[in-house]
Design a protein around this motif. Structure first.
Motif: not given
Length: 317
Positions: A236-250, A252-256, A278-285
């Protein structure tokens, strides 16, 4: 007329509507109804009506006769009360609250966001979870596991006509998500036993009940913490990491860090839309960043002897 700006969980004044009818009802009930117990939704509805010319979060708007619709309903005359809820120094700005809202709701309803909003959440769509499952298992496997999860009376939240799971400001996933991941990852023999027990006797063994159906047992905080620990297996922990990466991909390529630099260069006065988005975007990331340490801290290991015994019972179930 001027309105008060919003401040999450730190308001100085509280608004409530009081009707002549409710006042008489209150008298009949020996004063049991206190205006301080009114729902925050009253504040929110009133705030939308009375936002005035000096409100930096909204467009300039006049207080005209249409606003009086709030104050009258048939023969019932409603007035508005404002109460000070804490001491305010002379000259300080006085804040109201529009409710316990995350940044997405604040931006959608009022056109602004707040840094470090403790009510902020991140949504992970059920579709993302299904795609993760399909990357590891067959369509039939994923469909049967999802069906069993629903038979156990679990579901996600509904947001904009899609089902999703909430990740809190601290990075803690909604327990319904943990249960779904746990069921998706159950070995076939354990899943078949669980499926059979539900179809024949409509129940599950006690260890699995603690893990999967804890919401039907004691609401004790300790029980809730234990159930979360039990669900946080290594898979489950590995799955959470994968889901976090998938959600982060939304995003784009620019980092936090790039987003933070863009925010530091942005001016609220000249470009408020970009500033608040930008506040919203940063808070989500940042919530995504917190989700990963949450998963790592679970790690499938339990600290206390009680938790270890429960884990072993669960494995034997």
């Amino acid at each position: 007329m001027s309105s008060f700006n919003h401040k999450t969980a730190a308001e100085d004044v509280h608004f409530t509507s009081v009707s002549s009818c409710s006042e008489s009802d209150s008298d009949a009930d020996n004063g049991k109804r206190d205006a301080n117990d009114q729902n925050d939704g009253d504040d929110e509805a009133i705030a939308r009506k009375i936002r005035g010319v000096t409100d930096i979060h909204s467009e300039t708007e006049a207080f005209d006769g249409s606003d009086l619709e709030l104050a009258t309903s048939g023969d019932d005359i409603t007035s508005m009360e404002m109460m000070i809820v804490k001491d305010v120094k002379a000259g300080d700005e006085v804040f109201n609250t529009y409710g316990s809202l995350g940044n997405a709701a604040l931006l959608h309803r009022y056109g602004f966001t707040e840094p470090d909003n403790p009510f902020d959440i991140l949504n992970i769509d059920l579709d993302i979870v299904i795609q993760w499952s399909l990357s590891l298992f067959s369509c039939r496997h994923s469909r049967r596991r999802l069906s069993l999860w629903r038979k156990l009376n679990y579901s996600g939240c509904v947001s904009q006509n899609s089902e999703c799971f909430e990740i809190s400001f601290d990075g803690e996933p909604q327990v319904e998500l943990l249960v779904l991941l746990y069921i998706m990852l159950l070995p076939d023999d354990e899943f078949h036993e669980l499926e059979l027990s539900l179809s024949t006797i409509g129940d599950v063994k006690e260890p699995l009940r603690l893990c999967l159906l804890g919401k039907e047992s004691s609401p004790c905080k300790e029980d809730s913490r234990l159930r979360t620990k039990l669900l946080l297996t290594q898979g489950v922990c590995r799955a959470l990491f994968s889901l976090a990466d998938a959600r982060e991909s939304f995003y784009g390529p620019n980092s936090l860090e790039v987003d933070i630099r863009s925010f530091n260069k942005c001016c609220c006065a000249t470009d408020p839309k970009l500033y608040y988005s930008l506040i919203l975007r940063i808070s989500k990331r940042r919530i995504i960043e917190k989700l990963k340490p949450f998963a790592a801290s679970g790690g499938g290991t339990l600290g206390t002897a009680k938790e270890t015994r429960t884990r072993k019972r669960l494995e034997r179930a």
